[in-house]
Each structure stands twice: as structure tokens, then as C-alpha cells.
Write a protein that holds these residues in place. Structure first.
Motif, mmCIF file in Angstrom:
data_model
loop_
_atom_site.group_PDB
_atom_site.id
_atom_site.type_symbol
_atom_site.label_atom_id
_atom_site.label_comp_id
_atom_site.label_asym_id
_atom_site.label_seq_id
_atom_site.Cartn_x
_atom_site.Cartn_y
_atom_site.Cartn_z
ATOM 1 N N ASN A 1 27.895 34.841 29.339
ATOM 2 C CA ASN A 1 27.288 33.755 29.080
ATOM 3 C C ASN A 1 27.474 32.839 27.086
ATOM 4 O O ASN A 1 27.621 32.368 26.738
ATOM 5 N N THR A 2 28.478 34.171 26.599
ATOM 6 C CA THR A 2 28.501 33.846 24.862
ATOM 7 C C THR A 2 29.592 33.089 24.665
ATOM 8 O O THR A 2 30.316 32.706 23.623
ATOM 9 N N GLY A 3 30.645 33.398 26.040
ATOM 10 C CA GLY A 3 32.050 32.654 25.926
ATOM 11 C C GLY A 3 33.323 33.783 25.694
ATOM 12 O O GLY A 3 33.931 33.823 25.743
ATOM 13 N N LYS A 4 32.542 35.218 25.460
ATOM 14 C CA LYS A 4 33.107 36.432 26.404
ATOM 15 C C LYS A 4 34.077 37.158 27.018
ATOM 16 O O LYS A 4 33.314 36.740 28.102
ATOM 17 N N LEU A 5 34.971 36.832 27.633
ATOM 18 C CA LEU A 5 35.754 37.181 28.240
ATOM 19 C C LEU A 5 35.466 38.500 28.594
ATOM 20 O O LEU A 5 35.796 39.761 28.034
ATOM 21 N N THR A 6 35.222 38.952 30.069
ATOM 22 C CA THR A 6 34.304 40.149 30.649
ATOM 23 C C THR A 6 35.578 40.902 31.084
ATOM 24 O O THR A 6 35.541 42.316 31.660
ATOM 25 N N LYS A 7 35.568 40.095 32.511
ATOM 26 C CA LYS A 7 36.795 40.639 33.357
ATOM 27 C C LYS A 7 37.803 39.648 33.984
ATOM 28 O O LYS A 7 37.604 38.286 33.473
ATOM 29 N N THR A 8 39.567 40.111 34.703
ATOM 30 C CA THR A 8 40.210 39.314 34.730
ATOM 31 C C THR A 8 40.221 39.873 36.618
ATOM 32 O O THR A 8 39.895 41.447 37.083
ATOM 33 N N LYS A 9 40.891 39.060 37.621
ATOM 34 C CA LYS A 9 40.854 39.656 38.687
ATOM 35 C C LYS A 9 41.675 38.896 39.129
ATOM 36 O O LYS A 9 41.942 37.627 39.419
ATOM 37 N N LEU A 10 42.783 39.995 39.701
ATOM 38 C CA LEU A 10 43.593 39.016 40.469
ATOM 39 C C LEU A 10 43.440 39.157 42.305
ATOM 40 O O LEU A 10 43.765 39.817 43.019
ATOM 41 N N PHE A 11 43.828 37.780 43.294
ATOM 42 C CA PHE A 11 43.247 38.014 44.171
ATOM 43 C C PHE A 11 45.007 37.105 44.817
ATOM 44 O O PHE A 11 45.678 36.383 44.031
ATOM 45 N N LYS A 12 45.473 37.451 46.100
ATOM 46 C CA LYS A 12 46.500 37.321 46.370
ATOM 47 C C LYS A 12 45.826 36.607 47.615
ATOM 48 O O LYS A 12 44.991 37.176 48.270
#
Length: 178
Positions: free
Chosen positions: A167-178
């Protein structure tokens, strides 16, 4: 004193003109064209919502607005030739932005059906952003969906790289969907 009377007369004339214009305007709501198709400005309402739409030759075209039962704007978007276009905004009950969809297009990505494992191509795609109540982005990525559904439905599918933020705008993770 004469100036005040003159201003009052101008205001009264303006109000009469406005009231007449409003009457003319309301008579043009929910019209049908010569072939029985919806034409122009339409208002559809139920107990829980009011939708304002525009039609050209029976096809949704232009601005779309939806209000909740309290009269608060909850959806604002645009139709182009019957398809969602531009950017669509979804608001919470207090008026804060919940999500936005943009870059609507025909989809060409192939995905696997989770139920039977078969590959298929959903009909449409768009870029989705959801927001925390403080206005910071919660997550973002591409959504896919099929004809008869919409990106905000439970049947839309995440595709490609999705980014998730705190909620502070910091990127916490990325996930790849196929």
C-alpha cells in the motif's frame, strides 16, 4: 436599484430558457430510431443502479456512466462501435478509484483451460490496474476474457507478467501467467 432589476430579469429569462431546454432534452431520452433501434441518450435504472448510455444506430457509442443506489458514480467508460474502448474507471462507495482498464483490443494470446487443459484463445484483452484506497497501485497486468464476459468478471484470466505492490507503492512481487 435599476441594475439589480436588470440582473434579476436576465436571471429569470435565463432560468426560463434553461427550464425549456431541460424539457426539450428530457423528451429526447430513450428514443428509438426509424428501424426500432436505440438511438441517442438512454437511461436504464433498477433498484440498485442507474446507467446512462449513448447509442448510434442501435450500437453503444460514446460515454457510459453507472451510478449506485445513492447516486454516486461507480463506473465511467466509453464504448466505440459497441466495444469497450478508452479507459474505464471503477469507483468505490466513497468515490475512491478501485480499478481501471485500458488498451482494449482483440486478443491473440493462447492459454490453457484450467478445467480440461485444452488450449484456447479468449476473444479480448486489456491492461488492468487495481488500486488501494489511498490511491497507490495494488496490482497491474493484462486480462483476457471471452465474448459475453467483461474484464471485471470472475471469468477473466490474468496473462503475462503481473506486478503486485504494497500500500506504499513498493513492488513486492511479480508473477508470470501463461
Amino acid at each position: 436599484m435599476k441594475a439589480k432589476k436588470f440582473i434579476m430579469i436576465i436571471i429569470c429569462l435565463s432560468l426560463n430558457t434553461c427550464m425549456f431546454a431541460q424539457k426539450e432534452y428530457t423528451e429526447k431520452i430513450n428514443r428509438l430510431g426509424s428501424r426500432g433501434q436505440k438511438e441517442g441518450f438512454w437511461i436504464d435504472s433498477t433498484k440498485h443502479r442507474v446507467q446512462e448510455t449513448y447509442y448510434r444506430d442501435g450500437v453503444l457509442s460514446s460515454i457510459f456512466k453507472e451510478y449506485n443506489q445513492n447516486g454516486r458514480l461507480v463506473i465511467l467508460g466509453e464504448y466505440k462501435n459497441g466495444q469497450k474502448g478508452g479507459t474505464w474507471f471503477y469507483f468505490g462507495n466513497t468515490g475512491h478509484l478501485i480499478m481501471a482498464f485500458k488498451d482494449f483490443a482483440k486478443n491473440t494470446y493462447t492459454i490453457n483451460n484450467e478445467r480440461d487443459g485444452k488450449k484456447y484463445i479468449p476473444d479480448y484483452k486489456c491492461y488492468s490496474l487495481s488500486y488501494y484506497p489511498n490511491g497507490n497501485i495494488k496490482d497491474e497486468g493484462i486480462l483476457l476474457w471471452s465474448e459475453g464476459e467483461s474484464p471485471e468478471s470472475d471469468f477473466s484470466v490474468e496473462y503475462g507478467e503481473w506486478k503486485y505492490y504494497d500500500n506504499t507503492g513498493k513492488l513486492t512481487k511479480t508473477k508470470l501467467f501463461k
